[in-house]
Design a protein around this motif. Sequence first.
Motif, PDB file in Angstrom:
ATOM      1  N   ASN A  48       0.938  -1.214   0.217  1.00  0.00           N
ATOM      2  CA  ASN A  48      -0.044   0.008  -0.015  1.00  0.00           C
ATOM      3  C   ASN A  48       0.766   1.264  -0.120  1.00  0.00           C
ATOM      4  N   ASN A  49       2.153   1.252  -0.494  1.00  0.00           N
ATOM      5  CA  ASN A  49       2.948   2.350  -0.615  1.00  0.00           C
ATOM      6  C   ASN A  49       3.417   2.423  -2.029  1.00  0.00           C
ATOM      7  N   PRO A  50       3.646   3.621  -2.480  1.00  0.00           N
ATOM      8  CA  PRO A  50       4.099   3.887  -3.998  1.00  0.00           C
ATOM      9  C   PRO A  50       5.404   3.001  -4.030  1.00  0.00           C
ATOM     10  N   TYR A  51       5.654   2.485  -5.476  1.00  0.00           N
ATOM     11  CA  TYR A  51       6.567   1.661  -5.766  1.00  0.00           C
ATOM     12  C   TYR A  51       7.828   2.605  -5.969  1.00  0.00           C
ATOM     13  N   LEU A  52       9.169   1.923  -5.860  1.00  0.00           N
ATOM     14  CA  LEU A  52      10.263   2.852  -5.652  1.00  0.00           C
ATOM     15  C   LEU A  52      11.126   2.657  -6.876  1.00  0.00           C
TER      16      LEU A  52
END
Length: 169
Positions: free
Chosen positions: A125-129
């Motif tokens: 649930n976090n942006p991809y790096l």
Amino acid sequence: MLAKNDILKAINILQENKIVILPTDSIYGLSALYNEENRVRINKIKRSQESKQLIVLFSKLKQLKKIININKKFKKNVKSKIPITQIVNTYKNESIALRKVKRKDLVKIINKTGLIFSTSVNYSNNPYLSKKEELDLFNINISEVFWDGELKGKPSKIIDLVNNKVIRE
């Protein structure tokens, strides 16, 4: 494209059953050999539910013959110019998400290792790096980051062929 020595290094590390970060056709992916142990390990790293399914990359249709029935629609989607992940049922009636790779370096790796998992490099649930510094600092359980410049792609389109619907555009 990864250099020849990086391709060989990635093959060796994957064959040691370790987790790496590899460039894909779209974004960087957390990758490991396709097996239950690695699925659980990757989900722990991502802080996902242990039971969450992951995308499996293949380089040749023949790698799938023992897993799924390859129909015309699946074959047609494999030929798409954009990266498409397809959810289908296995012979054991379990769902699996499959994507054929187009990157030549990744094709060479998978030709040697067989099927591999690849999921976005991020915590659930976090942006991809996508920046080198972010990937290098992501997690101590990653054996190697194979950097090939910042990838400007977006995650693959996901089509559920079992329920005949688009999951992600």
